[in-house]
Design a protein around this motif. Structure first.
Motif, PDB file in Angstrom:
ATOM      1  N   UNK A  95     -11.903  -9.866 -56.328  1.00  0.00           N
ATOM      2  CA  UNK A  95     -11.398 -10.090 -54.974  1.00  0.00           C
ATOM      3  C   UNK A  95     -11.091  -8.777 -54.246  1.00  0.00           C
ATOM      4  N   UNK A  96     -12.088  -7.951 -54.158  1.00  0.00           N
ATOM      5  CA  UNK A  96     -11.931  -6.671 -53.464  1.00  0.00           C
ATOM      6  C   UNK A  96     -12.113  -6.872 -51.961  1.00  0.00           C
ATOM      7  N   UNK A  97     -11.172  -6.365 -51.186  1.00  0.00           N
ATOM      8  CA  UNK A  97     -11.291  -6.373 -49.730  1.00  0.00           C
ATOM      9  C   UNK A  97     -11.015  -4.964 -49.224  1.00  0.00           C
ATOM     10  N   UNK A  98     -11.506  -4.641 -48.064  1.00  0.00           N
ATOM     11  CA  UNK A  98     -11.241  -3.305 -47.525  1.00  0.00           C
ATOM     12  C   UNK A  98     -11.978  -3.044 -46.238  1.00  0.00           C
ATOM     13  N   UNK A  99     -11.754  -1.853 -45.702  1.00  0.00           N
ATOM     14  CA  UNK A  99     -12.386  -1.446 -44.439  1.00  0.00           C
ATOM     15  C   UNK A  99     -12.614   0.055 -44.456  1.00  0.00           C
ATOM     16  N   UNK A 100     -13.718   0.476 -43.883  1.00  0.00           N
ATOM     17  CA  UNK A 100     -14.010   1.905 -43.732  1.00  0.00           C
ATOM     18  C   UNK A 100     -14.251   2.207 -42.265  1.00  0.00           C
ATOM     19  N   UNK A 101     -13.741   3.373 -41.818  1.00  0.00           N
ATOM     20  CA  UNK A 101     -13.979   3.840 -40.467  1.00  0.00           C
ATOM     21  C   UNK A 101     -14.396   5.307 -40.515  1.00  0.00           C
ATOM     22  N   UNK A 102     -15.349   5.665 -39.667  1.00  0.00           N
ATOM     23  CA  UNK A 102     -15.799   7.047 -39.582  1.00  0.00           C
ATOM     24  C   UNK A 102     -15.819   7.448 -38.109  1.00  0.00           C
ATOM     25  N   UNK A 103     -15.191   8.590 -37.822  1.00  0.00           N
ATOM     26  CA  UNK A 103     -15.155   9.144 -36.458  1.00  0.00           C
ATOM     27  C   UNK A 103     -15.921  10.460 -36.418  1.00  0.00           C
ATOM     28  N   UNK A 104     -16.647  10.706 -35.355  1.00  0.00           N
ATOM     29  CA  UNK A 104     -17.192  12.043 -35.096  1.00  0.00           C
ATOM     30  C   UNK A 104     -16.122  12.838 -34.346  1.00  0.00           C
ATOM     31  N   UNK A 105     -15.893  14.092 -34.761  1.00  0.00           N
ATOM     32  CA  UNK A 105     -14.873  14.936 -34.159  1.00  0.00           C
ATOM     33  C   UNK A 105     -15.535  15.944 -33.234  1.00  0.00           C
ATOM     34  N   UNK A 106     -15.130  15.927 -31.971  1.00  0.00           N
ATOM     35  CA  UNK A 106     -15.682  16.880 -30.985  1.00  0.00           C
ATOM     36  C   UNK A 106     -14.594  17.828 -30.509  1.00  0.00           C
TER      37      UNK A 106
END
Length: 295
Positions: free
Chosen positions: A284-295
């Motif tokens: 029962x693995x749950x999760x979230x990933x977010x990636x931002x480009x840095x300017x």
């Protein structure tokens, strides 16, 4: 113009004025510590003495307003109660001389080219006689100096973050093993653009149960590549068996994708290529990933 440049311009006025012998800046308690306007070093107090006391400053759209008490003072005769009134005369003369110095200061503020686009306002002139280490008399001018100021975020040295990837875990509500393809990569992979840039990567996962049998007791964030992957940071587990736990990761990295590699960012339970058997079991693995480009 910065605040320091403004104060330096004031110091230059004191250095250039033929009468001013000492210059000071700060709170009223700092009057005892004058500065030589020619050298910028602390010195014994000589007179006439010009002291700049900052009060409250304000930002508004397009302008910044600085407020100061400009205090000019001169040494006086202590015999203020003398029968010949010479003490009173010395106080009046000191106040008169101080007013002239302040008038010079205001004229300089109005017409100098050292300060750009200023609007000078004075609210009051206040004569005084005070005893510090010396007995002095003079005048205080309350001054407002308004300068153009652009509150422009484009000019601020602040990073901007653009969200380029936002995905949920691929292993929701299943039991998975690290040596099975569907569970090798916890999240969908992010294809790195060719142009070099900095990125911020954040992810979090939760699970109901995990049994760690081998040595790969961590979750790893990696960039695949040739000939080997680039590992960006493992998150280690404290125990061999953990229940109802949460793992998180955050970091900033310079990434690019030189053709023909077609690199991705991915997150795995352990390092898949190093495992020769089923080592890790998750439920029962749950999760979230977010990636931002840095300017």
């Amino acid at each position: 113009m910065t605040y320091q440049e403004l104060i330096n311009a004031f110091k230059q006025f004191a250095a250039d004025h033929k009468q001013i012998k000492s210059w000071g800046y700060g709170q009223i308690s700092d009057i005892e510590h004058p500065i030589d306007p020619a050298t910028g070093q602390l010195k014994s107090r000589d007179y006439p003495y010009l002291f700049l006391n900052p009060t409250n400053h304000t930002f508004t759209q397009g302008t910044v307003t600085y407020r100061f008490n400009a205090i000019a003072m001169q040494l006086t005769d202590d015999r203020i109660d003398a029968i010949d009134f010479s003490g009173v005369d010395s106080v009046i003369k000191a106040q008169s001389d101080a007013q002239q110095i302040l008038a010079d200061f205001l004229a300089w503020l109005e017409y100098t080219d050292q300060i750009d686009s200023q609007v000078v306002r004075t609210t009051q002139l206040t004569p005084f006689r005070e005893r510090f280490n010396d007995t002095v008399a003079g005048m205080t001018a309350s001054i407002e100096i308004q300068l153009r100021n652009s509150l422009d975020l484009c000019d601020a040295p602040i990073k901007t973050y653009t969200l380029v990837f936002d995905e949920l875990a691929r292993t929701n509500d299943v039991t998975c093993f690290a040596s099975i393809t569907q569970c090798d990569r916890i999240f969908p992979t992010y294809q790195i653009p060719e142009l070099p840039a900095r990125y911020k990567i954040e992810w979090s996962i939760e699970w109901d149960q995990i049994a760690l049998i081998g040595q790969d007791t961590f979750i790893d964030t990696a960039q695949d590549g040739t000939p080997t992957n680039r590992f960006l940071g493992p998150v280690a587990f404290e125990d061999k068996i953990e229940t109802g736990k949460k793992a998180q990761f955050s970091g900033e990295f310079a990434l690019d994708d030189i053709p023909p590699d077609d690199n991705d960012i991915f997150v795995t339970f352990g390092r898949f290529q190093d495992q020769i058997e089923v080592l890790n079991a998750f439920q029962n693995v749950t999760g979230q990933i977010k990636i931002w480009r840095i300017d």
